[in-house]
Design a protein around this motif. Structure first.
Motif, PDB file in Angstrom:
ATOM      1  N   LEU A 156       1.844   9.388  -5.776  1.00  0.00           N
ATOM      2  CA  LEU A 156       2.284  10.743  -5.439  1.00  0.00           C
ATOM      3  C   LEU A 156       3.427  11.208  -6.331  1.00  0.00           C
ATOM      4  CD1 LEU A 156       2.110  10.664  -1.538  1.00  0.00           C
ATOM      5  CD2 LEU A 156       0.602  11.882  -3.114  1.00  0.00           C
ATOM      6  N   ILE A 157       4.350  10.313  -6.646  1.00  0.00           N
ATOM      7  CA  ILE A 157       5.463  10.670  -7.528  1.00  0.00           C
ATOM      8  C   ILE A 157       4.942  11.015  -8.919  1.00  0.00           C
ATOM      9  CG2 ILE A 157       7.479   9.738  -8.736  1.00  0.00           C
ATOM     10  CD1 ILE A 157       8.154   8.240  -6.112  1.00  0.00           C
ATOM     11  N   VAL A 201       0.888   4.085  -2.965  1.00  0.00           N
ATOM     12  CA  VAL A 201       0.637   5.501  -2.687  1.00  0.00           C
ATOM     13  C   VAL A 201       1.838   6.345  -3.091  1.00  0.00           C
ATOM     14  CG1 VAL A 201       0.266   7.164  -0.821  1.00  0.00           C
ATOM     15  CG2 VAL A 201      -1.069   5.067  -0.901  1.00  0.00           C
ATOM     16  N   ALA A 202       3.049   5.859  -2.842  1.00  0.00           N
ATOM     17  CA  ALA A 202       4.255   6.607  -3.195  1.00  0.00           C
ATOM     18  C   ALA A 202       4.364   6.765  -4.714  1.00  0.00           C
ATOM     19  CB  ALA A 202       5.491   5.907  -2.639  1.00  0.00           C
ATOM     20  N   ILE A 203       4.084   5.712  -5.452  1.00  0.00           N
ATOM     21  CA  ILE A 203       4.130   5.801  -6.915  1.00  0.00           C
ATOM     22  C   ILE A 203       3.093   6.792  -7.408  1.00  0.00           C
ATOM     23  CG2 ILE A 203       3.682   4.510  -9.044  1.00  0.00           C
ATOM     24  CD1 ILE A 203       5.040   2.114  -7.733  1.00  0.00           C
ATOM     25  N   SER A 242       0.825  -1.203   0.000  1.00  0.00           N
ATOM     26  CA  SER A 242       0.000   0.000   0.000  1.00  0.00           C
ATOM     27  C   SER A 242       0.859   1.253   0.000  1.00  0.00           C
ATOM     28  CB  SER A 242      -0.924   0.005   1.212  1.00  0.00           C
ATOM     29  OG  SER A 242      -1.781  -1.102   1.178  1.00  0.00           O
ATOM     30  N   ALA A 243       1.924   1.250   0.784  1.00  0.00           N
ATOM     31  CA  ALA A 243       2.815   2.405   0.837  1.00  0.00           C
ATOM     32  C   ALA A 243       3.505   2.626  -0.502  1.00  0.00           C
ATOM     33  CB  ALA A 243       3.843   2.223   1.942  1.00  0.00           C
ATOM     34  N   ILE A 244       3.932   1.556  -1.142  1.00  0.00           N
ATOM     35  CA  ILE A 244       4.573   1.672  -2.462  1.00  0.00           C
ATOM     36  C   ILE A 244       3.571   2.199  -3.480  1.00  0.00           C
ATOM     37  CG2 ILE A 244       5.564   0.334  -4.368  1.00  0.00           C
ATOM     38  CD1 ILE A 244       6.954  -1.395  -2.248  1.00  0.00           C
TER      39      ILE A 244
END
Length: 120
Positions: free
Chosen positions: A17-18, A13-15, A9-11
């Motif tokens: 946002l990037i 969301v990070a992708i 989930s963190a990956i």
């Protein structure tokens, strides 16, 4: 929650946002030629002044042939896994494939009767 689910989930969301940041950043950094007459001109293979209009209408038959191709192309996508597993599926799988092929054959007859395959 498991650690793998939190990490995934963190990956994710990070992708997201990037990617959003890259799109916003290119909006501010990138060049803008919104009202350029040269940008709005037609360009086809080096011909700057094309003959005729570029807003021609295509015959519906092009689209009918394309949709028919996609319809019968999907048939192959469903037939390949069946052919690989025909022994495990047994007689019931054979009957189901005959029903599927029959429905597709009825569709082919319908297309033929509507003269979508005849080209003028």
């Amino acid at each position: 929650m498991s650690a793998e689910l939190i990490l995934a989930s963190a990956i994710f969301v990070a992708i997201g946002l990037i990617l959003a940041g890259v799109f916003v950043l290119t909006r501010f950094i990138g060049p803008r030629n919104e009202n350029s007459q040269l940008k709005n001109n037609v360009y086809e293979s080096g011909i700057t002044n094309p003959i005729g209009t570029t807003n021609i209408r295509f015959s519906v038959k092009f689209y009918l042939v394309a949709i028919s191709f996609l319809l019968f192309d999907v048939e192959v996508i469903f037939m390949f896994p069946w052919a690989v597993n025909v022994v495990e599926l047994g007689v019931a799988g054979l009957y189901k494939m005959f029903i599927f092929m029959g429905l597709l054959f009825i569709g082919l007859i319908y297309i033929y009767k509507k003269k979508a395959l005849s080209w003028d």
